[in-house]
Design an enzyme around this catalytic site. Structure first.
Site, mmCIF file in Angstrom:
data_model
loop_
_atom_site.group_PDB
_atom_site.id
_atom_site.type_symbol
_atom_site.label_atom_id
_atom_site.label_comp_id
_atom_site.label_asym_id
_atom_site.label_seq_id
_atom_site.Cartn_x
_atom_site.Cartn_y
_atom_site.Cartn_z
ATOM 1 N N ASP A 8 0.839 -1.209 0.000
ATOM 2 C CA ASP A 8 0.000 0.000 0.000
ATOM 3 C C ASP A 8 0.870 1.254 0.000
ATOM 4 O O ASP A 8 0.579 2.210 -0.719
ATOM 5 C CB ASP A 8 -0.942 0.007 1.202
ATOM 6 C CG ASP A 8 -1.660 1.344 1.315
ATOM 7 O OD1 ASP A 8 -2.368 1.709 0.361
ATOM 8 O OD2 ASP A 8 -1.461 2.049 2.319
ATOM 9 N N ARG B 153 -0.054 6.577 -6.593
ATOM 10 C CA ARG B 153 -1.392 7.151 -6.821
ATOM 11 C C ARG B 153 -1.375 8.656 -6.575
ATOM 12 O O ARG B 153 -2.028 9.421 -7.282
ATOM 13 C CB ARG B 153 -2.413 6.493 -5.881
ATOM 14 C CG ARG B 153 -2.777 5.081 -6.294
ATOM 15 C CD ARG B 153 -3.515 4.359 -5.174
ATOM 16 N NE ARG B 153 -4.703 5.067 -4.757
ATOM 17 C CZ ARG B 153 -5.218 5.026 -3.521
ATOM 18 N NH1 ARG B 153 -4.640 4.313 -2.582
ATOM 19 N NH2 ARG B 153 -6.299 5.707 -3.227
ATOM 20 N N SER C 293 -6.761 0.283 0.510
ATOM 21 C CA SER C 293 -5.623 0.920 1.168
ATOM 22 C C SER C 293 -5.889 1.065 2.672
ATOM 23 O O SER C 293 -5.063 0.680 3.508
ATOM 24 C CB SER C 293 -5.393 2.291 0.506
ATOM 25 O OG SER C 293 -4.582 3.103 1.281
HETATM 26 N N1 URA Z 1 -6.227 7.243 3.126
HETATM 27 C C1 URA Z 1 -5.556 6.076 2.944
HETATM 28 O O1 URA Z 1 -4.994 5.514 3.869
HETATM 29 N N2 URA Z 1 -5.526 5.559 1.718
HETATM 30 C C2 URA Z 1 -6.125 6.132 0.660
HETATM 31 O O2 URA Z 1 -6.068 5.591 -0.412
HETATM 32 C C3 URA Z 1 -6.820 7.354 0.870
HETATM 33 C C4 URA Z 1 -6.853 7.890 2.118
#
Ligand code: URA
Length: 466
Positions: free
Chosen positions: A168, A175, A190
């Site tokens: 992640d 991202r 995520s």
């Molecule tokens: N917070 C997160 O931890 N992940 C995301 O993708 C968006 C907000």
């Protein structure tokens, strides 16, 4: 080094999604492994993320991606504690200091809370930054220390280590720079992967919506919350979701030590409109996850008692000490970092406040030094702003709308932008409550913290230590 097989796999996944096909669990896990192993390039992973952001993921794919993130690194096992450990997650918003309040309250009610948290970026600010206002407080605990502090104090808050959900961490960074943060399945996977990997046994999700939140509309927030609750159900994690309105910043303080002071005041029973209400709702739901025998009314009463008795504040203080922080700053918050007062924004007309642009307030706080525009930037823990009013308050020309603290070259530009962030009209606004829905649970009818909503809770000349 890139590998032909891995490149074929990721491009095959891109084509499959474009044709409306579903990706299997093994494919998602293998692509993530390839990415972490450097066998595919950033742009190939970015192509898949962009495709997913357009086509979406099925529920099965979203759960598979969540599992792939979890298995990409180590996980925490908190079962040795012998008690159900709970957590909360907020999707983030301007002035969001909920963790600083609810974690000690729930811990003071006998339910352990373990919160591993990431660094904040941009206009929202992170819990780690707010707590780092306390001198000496360590936010980089190792696994054994996390369990030790939890055992000793009933709560732990620490930065998330890099070996937890590296899949992640890497994809989120990608991202962030490729315009794919706002995909609901990617957000859901995520967030949930981090909660699962951190070993939590019950989680309350605070899904914020509005200009100050990660999703814009209540409908999107409902979709995101539902998706996360489904993932939780698939992996057997008890969860509840609260939808909260972020049309305006939460509470009056925006900035690290300013927010900490506001949270400390609320922990002593001072009613901060909207902030206290949201906190006691979340705390009540967390308590019920940890002690399922409690009904909503009993849980809310325990939350209230933990605050009014002073046990919640005492728990926070004990925890600060356990993680090496200076408790003198908790006993006397004027010892926390402060920044010079540089400007005051005043109402230009009489009327009611019908809107406060949360994003503009957050950006102004960042410009004053309270937040980061890049991960490397140093923050000024004392910087930020204190709002003098909330949406729905009546104002007269000249009333204080915001006090600004920090060191900044061009304060006039910030003042001008901030002035426009407050909408003043000649009619009362149609004000939504802060909690607009609870999914998977219910709240006691009244939030029973002593003191209740005050008539005029913000002073006309707010100071950080009111
Ligand atoms: N917070 C997160 O931890 N992940 C995301 O993708 C968006 C907000």
């Amino acid at each position: 080094m890139t590998s032909t097989k891995a490149v074929e796999r990721v491009l095959g996944a891109v084509h499959a999604k474009r044709k409306g096909e579903t990706l299997g669990d093994e494919t998602l896990a293998a692509v993530l492994e390839d990415y972490l192993g450097g066998r595919i390039a950033d742009y190939q992973m970015a192509a898949l993320l962009a495709t997913v952001a357009c086509t979406g993921l099925t529920r099965t794919e979203t759960v598979a991606l969540t599992r792939a993130y979890v298995h990409s690194g180590s996980t925490l096992d908190l079962s040795a504690l012998g008690r159900r450990v709970v957590d909360k997650h907020s999707t983030g918003g301007v002035g969001d200091k909920v963790s600083l309040f609810v974690v000690p309250v729930v811990a003071a009610c006998g339910v352990p809370v373990a919160k591993l948290t990431g660094q904040g970026l941009g206009f929202m600010g992170g819990t780690t930054d707010k707590l780092s206002s306390i001198s000496g407080l360590r936010m980089d605990l190792g696994t054994e220390e996390v369990i030790d502090v939890l055992n000793r104090t009933g709560m732990v808050i620490s930065g998330q280590s890099d070996d937890l959900v590296p899949g992640d961490l890497a994809t989120y960074a990608l991202r962030d720079v490729t315009g794919t943060v706002d995909s609901l399945p990617l957000i859901a996977a995520s967030i949930m992967s981090k909660k699962i990997a951190a070993g939590t046994q019950g989680v309350v999700l605070d899904v914020k919506y509005g200009p100050g939140g990660v999703v814009g509309s209540e409908q999107e927030a409902t979709e995101l919350a539902t998706l996360m609750l489904r993932i939780a159900q698939e992996v057997g994690l008890p969860a509840r979701a609260v939808l909260s309105d972020m049309q305006q910043p939460l509470g009056y303080a925006v900035g690290n030590s300013l927010e900490l002071v506001e949270a400390l005041n609320a922990l002593q029973g001072k009613w901060v409109p909207r902030y206290t209400e949201l906190c006691v709702t979340i705390a009540q739901l967390m308590l019920q996850l940890g002690r399922p025998e409690l009904d909503a009314v009993a849980a809310a009463a325990e939350v209230s008692e933990a605050i009014t008795s002073g046990r919640a504040l005492a728990t926070f203080r004990t925890w600060v000490e356990a993680q090496g922080g200076d408790t003198a700053q908790i006993d006397d918050p004027s010892k926390l970092p402060s920044a010079p007062h540089v400007a005051t924004v005043r109402a230009a007309s009489d009327g009611w406040i019908t809107g406060i642009e949360a994003r503009t307030i957050g950006t102004a706080a960042t410009q004053l030094g309270a937040g980061r525009f890049t991960y490397e930037q140093q923050i000024d823990h004392g910087a930020g702003l204190l709002l003098g009013r909330q949406v729905g308050d009546r104002v007269r020309t000249g009333d204080v709308l915001a006090e600004l603290y920090g060191t900044v070259d061009d304060v006039d530009a910030i003042v001008a932008t901030l002035g426009a962030a407050f909408r003043i009209e000649d009619h009362e606004p149609d004000l939504k409550p802060v909690v607009t829905a609870i999914l998977g649970g219910k709240r006691a009818v009244e939030a029973p913290v002593d003191g209740g909503p005050a008539e005029n809770p913000a002073p006309s000349n707010p100071s950080p230590w009111w």
